[in-house]
Enzyme design. Structure first.
Site, PDB file in Angstrom:
ATOM      1  N   GLY A   1      -3.622   6.165   7.631  1.00 45.81           N
ATOM      2  CA  GLY A   1      -2.206   5.841   7.467  1.00 45.81           C
ATOM      3  C   GLY A   1      -1.832   5.406   6.071  1.00 45.81           C
ATOM      4  CB  THR A   2       1.167   3.558   4.877  1.00 46.27           C
ATOM      5  OG1 THR A   2       2.139   4.500   5.320  1.00 46.27           O
ATOM      6  CG2 THR A   2       1.641   2.926   3.577  1.00 46.27           C
TER       7      THR A   2
ATOM      8  CB  ALA B   1      -3.104  -3.547   7.546  1.00 41.40           C
TER       9      ALA B   1
ATOM     10  N   GLY C   1      11.100  -3.659   0.556  1.00 39.81           N
ATOM     11  CA  GLY C   1      10.677  -3.740   1.949  1.00 39.81           C
ATOM     12  C   GLY C   1      10.439  -2.383   2.590  1.00 39.81           C
TER      13      GLY C   1
ATOM     14  N   GLY D   1       8.874  -9.282  -3.691  1.00 38.01           N
ATOM     15  CA  GLY D   1       7.987  -9.509  -2.559  1.00 38.01           C
ATOM     16  C   GLY D   1       6.561  -9.145  -2.915  1.00 38.01           C
ATOM     17  CB  VAL D   2       3.547  -8.744  -0.757  1.00 38.47           C
ATOM     18  CG1 VAL D   2       2.082  -8.392  -0.956  1.00 38.47           C
ATOM     19  CG2 VAL D   2       3.675 -10.073  -0.038  1.00 38.47           C
TER      20      VAL D   2
ATOM     21  N   GLY E   1      -0.859  13.529  11.181  1.00 38.83           N
ATOM     22  CA  GLY E   1      -0.458  14.693  10.408  1.00 38.83           C
ATOM     23  C   GLY E   1      -0.941  14.703   8.975  1.00 38.83           C
TER      24      GLY E   1
ATOM     25  CE  LYS F   1      -4.161  -5.658  -1.605  1.00 41.38           C
ATOM     26  NZ  LYS F   1      -3.086  -4.663  -1.602  1.00 41.38           N
TER      27      LYS F   1
ATOM     28  CG  HIS G   1     -21.526 -28.676  -5.076  1.00 44.28           C
ATOM     29  ND1 HIS G   1     -20.249 -28.832  -5.580  1.00 44.28           N
ATOM     30  CD2 HIS G   1     -22.378 -28.913  -6.105  1.00 44.28           C
ATOM     31  CE1 HIS G   1     -20.334 -29.158  -6.860  1.00 44.28           C
ATOM     32  NE2 HIS G   1     -21.615 -29.212  -7.210  1.00 44.28           N
TER      33      HIS G   1
END
Length: 462
Positions: A40-41, A317, A268, A178-179, A34, A51, A441
């Site tokens: 999506g989110t 995700a 949450g 939280g995150v 929709g 990000k 390295h």
């Protein structure tokens, strides 16, 4: 009335991956969404836009604190917030447009609108009803709040509103450590906001390895975030464009208030299944609002499946993507498997935090004998050169077999480095396998090898 083999409800990471995988396996597929854009989110108001802002704000931090040391002289950049939001929006458009391209490439029909299931085998979108042999519910989740905290997405916001603030607040209160709260709190702290994080528990990032959580809090505090732990938020009120947060400290039941320009509610998320008609269908729902499924993601109603945030498990995700692929392959008659013991978690602050598998706390609770191998990024040449020497790699292995049971990384590129451990765990590797694998390295990944060496005779560079 159109007919499909599979109709997927929801075009977030779980849904669009399920739809594409079904199409790859030769099925006729449609996906109901929709929103005006796919993804999506995650792609629209979650993972991707956050990000973008984390990256932009980190570049500002580098310019303010490290450029001069590297010989990059000049006036420090100023923040054009509108342009930063435009950059974020462009990032969203590129990614959501990419999903639309993939739908066309794989011949997945986008049924635009909000879907419901009037009966098994049928999906209603708007005034149209479509038939499907299989229906996959990938409706995702929505932000949850607290009693007495009314979200208006202007002054009291969820992550959605926090990504669209008209200006950088002078004072930001984050409810929940939280995150989501820490990532967005980190963004605004870098941009000059005074950030206070209020958390009910006595530690940040619930469920994380305790040693990592303690180190993480110290680092964020050094960056300017303030923490009020063991505090139960009683409510919020808004007046004159300001919000007042009332909370009680659990240790002495004392009540306190703090006034802020913006309050971010990051307590949450909860499954979003409103309007699907699941109750009338008799689909079993748990007490937490999650759709109950079996190991093939099938509900108790024949032909109806569910994946992602709508079912049990971490709301990530990449977890939803794995379930989307597995569900599609199961419908096609294959025998897929999702290893829930090897699902990484990442916090995209600076430094990043990555984790997978067991923690010391979970192993102690199991009574399992284990060894710990640690290596600090201070001993990593590239990290020191890049002003990224804070943090360490921690690997947990079985004391008897040396098999890798989990890993926790706080430091540069932790979100990428953790996947070396994921692959090792998927193959049942021992720490010695990691230690004996040649690492280029200078790279950050050498810290992982050194931590693996520390599980045996000891790291070389520590």
């Amino acid at each position: 009335m159109s007919s499909y083999d599979v109709i997927v409800i929801g075009a977030g990471p779980g849904g669009y991956v399920a739809a594409i995988r079904c199409a790859q396996l030769g099925m006729k597929v449609a996906c109901v969404e929709g929103r005006e854009t796919l993804g999506g989110t995650c792609l629209n108001v979650g993972c991707i836009p956050s990000k973008a802002l984390l990256h932009a704000s980190h570049m500002l931090h580098e310019a303010e604190h490290n450029f001069a040391t590297m010989g990059l002289k000049g006036k420090a950049p100023s923040v054009d917030w509108k342009q930063m939001l435009a950059y974020k929006s462009d990032t969203i458009s590129q990614n959501t447009g990419g999903i639309e391209f993939l739908f066309k490439k794989n011949k997945v029909d986008w049924l635009k609108g909000w879907g419901s299931i009037p009966e098994a085998g049928k999906v209603k979108v708007g005034d149209e009803v479509h038939e499907a042999k299989h229906i996959i519910i990938a409706s995702g989740s929505e932000a949850s709040s607290l009693p007495g905290v009314e979200v208006d997405e202007k002054t009291v916001v969820t992550s959605t509103g926090a990504l669209e603030l008209p200006k950088v607040p002078k004072k930001l209160v984050v409810i929940g450590a939280g995150v989501i709260g820490l990532e967005l709190g980190s963004v605004y702290a870098r941009l000059g906001a005074e950030v206070q994080v209020i958390e009910f528990l006595d530690a940040i990032t619930p469920g994380m390895d305790a040693e990592i959580a303690r180190q993480f809090q110290k680092m964020l505090t050094k960056q300017g975030l303030k923490f009020t732990l063991g505090a139960a938020v009683q409510g919020t009120s808004v007046k004159g464009g300001k919000a007042t947060v009332t909370y009680k400290l659990r240790k002495d039941d004392s009540e306190h208030e703090v006034v802020a320009d913006t309050v971010l509610v990051a307590t949450g998320r909860k499954p979003y299944t409103d309007g699907l008609g699941l109750e009338a269908l008799g689909v079993e729902i748990s007490e937490r609002g999650q759709i109950k499924t079996n190991d093939r993601y099938a509900t108790n109603v024949s032909g109806i499946y569910a994946i992602g945030d709508a079912i049990d498990g971490p709301m990530l995700a990449h977890k939803a993507e794995d379930e989307g692929m597995a569900c599609a392959e199961g419908i096609a008659g294959q025998h897929p498997h999702v290893n829930y013991g090897v699902i990484p978690g990442v916090i995209y602050t600076h430094p990043e935090v990555g984790n997978v598998g067991e923690t010391e706390e979970s192993l102690k609770k199991q009574g399992r004998a284990y060894k710990v191998g640690k290596f600090p990024f201070m001993g990593n040449a590239r990290a020191k050169a890049n002003f990224a020497a804070d943090g360490f790699v921690k690997i947990l292995v079985d004391a008897a077999t040396d098999r890798v049971l989990g890993a926790h990384i706080i430091g540069p590129m932790a979100g990428d480095l953790i996947h070396e451990i994921c692959v090792a765990m998927e193959f049942g590797a021992a720490a010695e396998d990691l230690a004996r694998t040649c690492h280029a390295h200078p790279t950050y990944s050498e810290a992982v090898r050194e931590a693996a060496l520390a599980c045996g005779d000891g790291a070389i560079h520590a």
